[in-house]
Motif scaffolding. Sequence first.
Motif, PDB file in Angstrom:
ATOM      1  N   SER A 146     -54.704 -91.561 -56.325  1.00 43.58           N
ATOM      2  CA  SER A 146     -55.047 -92.517 -57.280  1.00 43.58           C
ATOM      3  C   SER A 146     -54.498 -92.399 -58.733  1.00 43.58           C
ATOM      4  O   SER A 146     -54.343 -93.128 -59.452  1.00 43.58           O
ATOM      5  N   ILE A 147     -54.822 -91.166 -59.037  1.00 43.96           N
ATOM      6  CA  ILE A 147     -54.194 -90.664 -60.552  1.00 43.96           C
ATOM      7  C   ILE A 147     -52.735 -90.904 -60.584  1.00 43.96           C
ATOM      8  O   ILE A 147     -52.360 -91.500 -61.626  1.00 43.96           O
ATOM      9  N   VAL A 148     -51.879 -90.469 -59.493  1.00 39.26           N
ATOM     10  CA  VAL A 148     -50.470 -91.061 -59.644  1.00 39.26           C
ATOM     11  C   VAL A 148     -50.081 -92.317 -59.672  1.00 39.26           C
ATOM     12  O   VAL A 148     -49.318 -92.762 -60.525  1.00 39.26           O
ATOM     13  N   LEU A 149     -50.793 -92.948 -58.889  1.00 40.45           N
ATOM     14  CA  LEU A 149     -50.549 -94.390 -58.863  1.00 40.45           C
ATOM     15  C   LEU A 149     -51.023 -95.175 -59.999  1.00 40.45           C
ATOM     16  O   LEU A 149     -50.235 -95.909 -60.748  1.00 40.45           O
ATOM     17  N   THR A 157     -44.832 -97.481 -65.671  1.00 50.31           N
ATOM     18  CA  THR A 157     -43.592 -98.366 -65.175  1.00 50.31           C
ATOM     19  C   THR A 157     -43.838 -99.862 -65.035  1.00 50.31           C
ATOM     20  O   THR A 157     -44.924-100.256 -65.103  1.00 50.31           O
ATOM     21  N   SER A 158     -43.029-100.501 -64.338  1.00 49.08           N
ATOM     22  CA  SER A 158     -42.872-101.810 -64.162  1.00 49.08           C
ATOM     23  C   SER A 158     -43.259-102.104 -62.610  1.00 49.08           C
ATOM     24  O   SER A 158     -42.775-103.022 -61.930  1.00 49.08           O
ATOM     25  N   LEU A 159     -44.134-101.309 -62.012  1.00 48.59           N
ATOM     26  CA  LEU A 159     -44.535-101.542 -60.621  1.00 48.59           C
ATOM     27  C   LEU A 159     -45.483-102.773 -60.658  1.00 48.59           C
ATOM     28  O   LEU A 159     -46.305-103.014 -61.151  1.00 48.59           O
ATOM     29  N   THR A 160     -45.149-103.618 -59.596  1.00 50.39           N
ATOM     30  CA  THR A 160     -45.836-104.999 -59.340  1.00 50.39           C
ATOM     31  C   THR A 160     -46.902-104.586 -58.218  1.00 50.39           C
ATOM     32  O   THR A 160     -46.903-103.529 -57.544  1.00 50.39           O
ATOM     33  N   ASN A 161     -47.634-105.711 -58.327  1.00 53.46           N
ATOM     34  CA  ASN A 161     -48.954-105.550 -57.342  1.00 53.46           C
ATOM     35  C   ASN A 161     -48.473-105.477 -55.794  1.00 53.46           C
ATOM     36  O   ASN A 161     -48.990-104.759 -55.089  1.00 53.46           O
ATOM     37  N   PRO A 162     -47.637-106.298 -55.403  1.00 54.91           N
ATOM     38  CA  PRO A 162     -47.197-106.462 -53.913  1.00 54.91           C
ATOM     39  C   PRO A 162     -46.581-104.856 -53.631  1.00 54.91           C
ATOM     40  O   PRO A 162     -46.973-104.300 -52.551  1.00 54.91           O
ATOM     41  N   LEU A 197     -47.365-102.133 -55.133  1.00 54.40           N
ATOM     42  CA  LEU A 197     -48.343-101.174 -55.248  1.00 54.40           C
ATOM     43  C   LEU A 197     -49.276-101.191 -53.893  1.00 54.40           C
ATOM     44  O   LEU A 197     -49.879-100.223 -53.691  1.00 54.40           O
ATOM     45  N   ASP A 198     -49.690-102.532 -53.562  1.00 54.30           N
ATOM     46  CA  ASP A 198     -50.384-102.449 -52.204  1.00 54.30           C
ATOM     47  C   ASP A 198     -49.637-101.978 -51.025  1.00 54.30           C
ATOM     48  O   ASP A 198     -50.436-101.151 -50.135  1.00 54.30           O
ATOM     49  N   GLN A 199     -48.308-102.170 -50.802  1.00 53.32           N
ATOM     50  CA  GLN A 199     -47.677-101.507 -49.719  1.00 53.32           C
ATOM     51  C   GLN A 199     -47.661 -99.908 -49.925  1.00 53.32           C
ATOM     52  O   GLN A 199     -47.733 -99.204 -49.168  1.00 53.32           O
ATOM     53  N   LEU A 200     -47.465 -99.691 -51.253  1.00 54.34           N
ATOM     54  CA  LEU A 200     -47.143 -98.149 -51.526  1.00 54.34           C
ATOM     55  C   LEU A 200     -48.692 -97.502 -51.177  1.00 54.34           C
ATOM     56  O   LEU A 200     -48.708 -96.199 -50.617  1.00 54.34           O
ATOM     57  N   ALA A 201     -49.892 -98.187 -51.558  1.00 50.35           N
ATOM     58  CA  ALA A 201     -51.205 -97.565 -51.354  1.00 50.35           C
ATOM     59  C   ALA A 201     -51.532 -97.357 -49.757  1.00 50.35           C
ATOM     60  O   ALA A 201     -52.096 -96.369 -49.415  1.00 50.35           O
ATOM     61  N   VAL A 202     -50.953 -98.365 -49.063  1.00 50.49           N
ATOM     62  CA  VAL A 202     -51.124 -98.214 -47.411  1.00 50.49           C
ATOM     63  C   VAL A 202     -50.281 -97.089 -47.142  1.00 50.49           C
ATOM     64  O   VAL A 202     -50.857 -96.400 -46.086  1.00 50.49           O
ATOM     65  N   ILE A 203     -49.044 -96.763 -47.427  1.00 49.97           N
ATOM     66  CA  ILE A 203     -48.398 -95.749 -46.869  1.00 49.97           C
ATOM     67  C   ILE A 203     -48.953 -94.463 -47.420  1.00 49.97           C
ATOM     68  O   ILE A 203     -49.030 -93.450 -46.407  1.00 49.97           O
ATOM     69  N   ILE A 204     -49.582 -94.432 -48.588  1.00 49.47           N
ATOM     70  CA  ILE A 204     -50.160 -93.126 -49.053  1.00 49.47           C
ATOM     71  C   ILE A 204     -51.291 -92.796 -48.281  1.00 49.47           C
ATOM     72  O   ILE A 204     -51.526 -91.687 -47.952  1.00 49.47           O
ATOM     73  N   ALA A 205     -51.996 -93.985 -47.918  1.00 50.33           N
ATOM     74  CA  ALA A 205     -53.332 -93.748 -47.056  1.00 50.33           C
ATOM     75  C   ALA A 205     -52.862 -93.407 -45.672  1.00 50.33           C
ATOM     76  O   ALA A 205     -53.748 -92.331 -45.086  1.00 50.33           O
ATOM     77  N   PHE A 206     -51.657 -93.559 -45.195  1.00 47.87           N
ATOM     78  CA  PHE A 206     -51.535 -93.207 -43.661  1.00 47.87           C
ATOM     79  C   PHE A 206     -50.949 -91.668 -43.933  1.00 47.87           C
ATOM     80  O   PHE A 206     -51.273 -91.036 -42.903  1.00 47.87           O
TER      81      PHE A 206
END
Length: 127
Positions: free
Chosen positions: A23-26, A33-38, A40-49
């Motif tokens: 969570s801190i890193v994200l 950075t210019s990280l966008t919301n979609p 970020l959602d995909q990255l959060a799911v991958i990190i959760a796995f």
Amino acid sequence: MKQRLTALMYGWLSIIILLILSSIVLAIFLRFTSLTNPLLDQLAVIIAFIILFISGLISGIKAKQKGWIIGIILSLSYSLMIYLYQYLGYGEQFTLAQILYHLGFLIVTIIGSILGVNIVETRKTNP
């Protein structure tokens, strides 16, 4: 029985620590950075796995037997906590997509804990 509870506690501790760190890193990536919301959602799911796989692996290593049971308990307790947070905090039920994600979490955690048990068994047989 005590060994399984210890393994589950190590699994939960690893889940909590890894979730806080990710969570801190994200948050830092989102801020600087210019990280966008979609994305970020995909990255959060991958990190959760990845987090659930690692915590299942740690639990399996600590349990040293019946990794699939440890993986099921760890994953179902994680899903229950997420559900309770979502239902009690926001008054929402799981959607179909969330149910599929949590089934994926279940499979990944079981695989991680089974691999963790087998890593311990391999070390015992091959000195």
